[in-house]
Scaffold this active site. Sequence first.
Site, PDB file in Angstrom:
ATOM      1  N   HIS A  48     -12.229  -0.342  -0.151  1.00 41.72           N
ATOM      2  CA  HIS A  48     -11.305   0.006   0.922  1.00 41.72           C
ATOM      3  C   HIS A  48     -11.977  -0.291   2.255  1.00 41.72           C
ATOM      4  CE1 HIS A  48      -9.597   3.155   3.743  1.00 41.72           C
ATOM      5  NE2 HIS A  48      -8.532   2.442   3.415  1.00 41.72           N
ATOM      6  N   ASP A  94       0.866  -1.184   0.000  1.00 44.93           N
ATOM      7  CA  ASP A  94       0.000   0.000   0.000  1.00 44.93           C
ATOM      8  C   ASP A  94       0.901   1.231   0.000  1.00 44.93           C
ATOM      9  OD1 ASP A  94      -1.779   2.051   0.401  1.00 44.93           O
ATOM     10  OD2 ASP A  94      -2.764   1.158   2.135  1.00 44.93           O
ATOM     11  N   ASP A 133     -14.011   3.480  -1.240  1.00 41.00           N
ATOM     12  CA  ASP A 133     -14.419   3.436   0.167  1.00 41.00           C
ATOM     13  C   ASP A 133     -15.860   3.918   0.222  1.00 41.00           C
ATOM     14  OD1 ASP A 133     -14.960   4.378   2.921  1.00 41.00           O
ATOM     15  OD2 ASP A 133     -12.865   3.830   3.262  1.00 41.00           O
ATOM     16  N   GLU A 143      -0.546  -0.897  -4.722  1.00 35.26           N
ATOM     17  CA  GLU A 143      -1.774  -0.144  -4.484  1.00 35.26           C
ATOM     18  C   GLU A 143      -1.521   1.356  -4.317  1.00 35.26           C
ATOM     19  OE1 GLU A 143      -4.964   0.125  -0.798  1.00 35.26           O
ATOM     20  OE2 GLU A 143      -4.497  -1.850  -1.647  1.00 35.26           O
ATOM     21  N   GLU A 154     -11.370  -6.377   2.493  1.00 34.54           N
ATOM     22  CA  GLU A 154     -10.225  -5.911   3.266  1.00 34.54           C
ATOM     23  C   GLU A 154     -10.592  -5.802   4.737  1.00 34.54           C
ATOM     24  OE1 GLU A 154      -7.011  -2.199   3.482  1.00 34.54           O
ATOM     25  OE2 GLU A 154      -8.887  -1.922   2.385  1.00 34.54           O
ATOM     26  N   GLU A 163      -9.080   4.226  -3.570  1.00 32.21           N
ATOM     27  CA  GLU A 163      -9.440   4.540  -2.182  1.00 32.21           C
ATOM     28  C   GLU A 163      -9.825   6.004  -2.017  1.00 32.21           C
ATOM     29  OE1 GLU A 163      -6.955   4.966   2.011  1.00 32.21           O
ATOM     30  OE2 GLU A 163      -6.387   3.413   0.582  1.00 32.21           O
TER      31      GLU A 163
END
Length: 394
Positions: free
Chosen positions: A318, A214, A291, A240, A338, A268
């Site tokens: 996300h 990430d 998200d 990511e 996740e 995200e």
Amino acid sequence: MSVPTIKHLRAFVVRGGGADYHDQGGGHWIDDHIATPMARYPEYRQSRQSFGINVLGTLVVELEASDGTTGFAVTTGGEPAAYIVEKHLARFVEGAKLTDIEKIWDQMYFATQYYGRKGLVVNALSGVDLALWDLLGKWRREPVHHLLGGAVRPELQFYATSSRPDLSKKLGFIGGKMPLHHGPAEGEEGLQKNIAELAEMRARVGSDFWLMFDCWMSLELNYAIKLAQRAHEHGLKWIEEALSPDDYWGYAELKKQAPRGMLVTTGEHEATRWGFRMLLEMDCCDIIQPDVGWCGGMTELIKISALADARGALVIPHGSSVYSYHFVITRHNSPFAEFLMMAPKADEVVPMFNPLLLDEPVPVQGRLGVGALDKPGFGVRLNPACTLHRPYTH
């Protein structure tokens, strides 16, 4: 059956965890020398809180219907978002039928378009939208995943995001996503440290466990390509959010240059169907990661997912706890979810939005059965021990 109207909307702020999961005490892995766009400045490199990642806090949106039914949701945005909700968005909510979710979303978005479109405003809008879905589910006495069409699988599988993928494997997760600790400003030495950390984790977890990086918007294109190429030797599954969320052209090039078999993921910090349309049409990534508390809420996530499904792209939201779980379990193009490991040392599974939510389900051995999501609405309650502050009224 007569449909109730929405009588009251209230917006609260709370500090110390919750949806603003970066609002943690000292010594937490989530704030330990993680690469960020601000890492080019040495004074802001060690801690993300040093440049203010946690300044906003959590927003809580609460709705009360004319029949007494209540619903709520949490997201980030804190006091500025509470102002937007109370002073602007409330007029489109109060007095409306609680089933008018699509109309309310449309009015909130286009009424704020001149100063919104992304970021804080869409966070606020997302909180209202999620509260509407919670309210509708509670009024109908059904979980949100029923309202979305029903589960397509009996359980969810999770990968874990933390500093310790080796511990995540022992806890039953299917993969581990590590924060990238060193960005371009730390040069070749930092790059070598990133690869060394990946190599060490690969040695600990074996060849079949997923490992991902990430990068939290911290890289530039050439560095990201170099990182991906070197990481490929150690079986990195995906890279990511390597670049700024506005750099669609960079993502398209990164996807072209990434080693065969390595996935490029992002989204995200993207918002609305229009932002994700750019990512998909420009072929920027293999997986989009909206998200639900930031992209426009559940109402918009449905549209985003449909765009991705038509193009054969996966949608792996996300980490947003129950708000994404209810969605993921209803979509074939969202095959896993996740889980953010919020224990300070990433060594145990604790509720993601702890301490704000009660009855928040957590995976056991990396899995969560649909039965854990079968309570009305999103199935969670606000913890009365958490102090809510209502900074504005209307």
